[in-house]
Enzyme design. Structure first.
Site, PDB file in Angstrom:
ATOM      1  NE  ARG A  40      23.399   1.360  38.420  1.00 42.91           N
ATOM      2  CZ  ARG A  40      24.426   0.717  38.968  1.00 42.91           C
ATOM      3  NH1 ARG A  40      25.160  -0.123  38.255  1.00 42.91           N
ATOM      4  NH2 ARG A  40      24.739   0.904  40.229  1.00 42.91           N
ATOM      5  CG  HIS A  43      29.471   3.133  36.265  1.00 39.57           C
ATOM      6  ND1 HIS A  43      29.293   1.771  36.200  1.00 39.57           N
ATOM      7  CD2 HIS A  43      30.582   3.339  37.002  1.00 39.57           C
ATOM      8  CE1 HIS A  43      30.253   1.175  36.890  1.00 39.57           C
ATOM      9  NE2 HIS A  43      31.053   2.094  37.380  1.00 39.57           N
TER      10      HIS A  43
END
Length: 204
Positions: A40, A43
């Site tokens: 994450r 990302h």
């Protein structure tokens, strides 16, 4: 309730996992929650180098944090941009509180450190702290850790002055923490690290 994942996000994760596997083959071997936090963060930043830069605690620490968050442990954010990026929980962020400016003037703290002090006093022990902007807020947390007694610190402030140093101090403090070695970081990255724990049931 599970979060609906948009097809674009699914495609994005497929791409980043492929790129991580090609460049950092060991990343896929991390424990599940550690891998979820790393993915994450990558990302949110489009920066694969976090595979080497990010410093994560034992998986059991992250598991305890997930359980505490599900039991509504307070979340403290250093600045409004971090709070805005935490999409599944209300946070305690006192950066715009007039008392923070007053406390900063009285004590010589920065406004961010003063705001964190106010939020920490409100949160009590066992809170999760997310610091993505202000190294001074992270230093405040470290210096008063015995009083604040954090459950987990996601210390990822960005910058050229004090950022890397504050994160090194966090690691040396022995507090349960997610951090990174370089001056990279920021509000989006810090919020993403927490969101990985909040979204865990989606990606597990």
């Amino acid at each position: 309730m599970n979060r609906l994942v948009h097809p674009i996000e699914q495609e994005s994760y497929a791409i980043l996992r492929g790129q991580l596997a090609a460049r950092y083959p060991d990343a896929a071997g991390r424990p599940p929650l550690a891998r979820a936090v790393l993915e994450r963060v990558v990302h949110a930043s489009a920066d694969l180098e976090y595979a080497e830069d990010l410093v994560l605690p034992d998986e059991s620490v992250l598991e305890q944090a997930v359980a505490a968050l599900r039991a509504d442990a307070p979340v403290v954010a250093d600045v409004a941009m971090v709070a805005a990026g935490i999409t599944r929980r209300q946070t305690l962020c006192r950066i715009t509180d007039p008392r923070a400016a007053e406390l900063a003037k009285e004590t010589g703290l920065t406004r961010s450190a003063a705001a964190l002090r106010l939020a920490a006093e409100e949160a009590g022990p066992g809170a999760v702290y997310v610091v993505g902007c202000a190294p001074t807020a992270l230093f405040e947390l470290i210096e008063r850790a015995e009083t604040y007694d954090p459950l987990l610190v996601l210390g990822l402030p960005v910058g050229f002055v004090g950022a890397a140093e504050s994160k090194q101090a966090l690691r040396e403090s022995g507090l349960p923490a997610v951090s990174n070695v370089s001056g990279k970081g920021g509000s989006a990255v810090a919020a993403a690290a927490l969101n990985a724990l909040l979204y865990w049931e989606v990606v597990a």
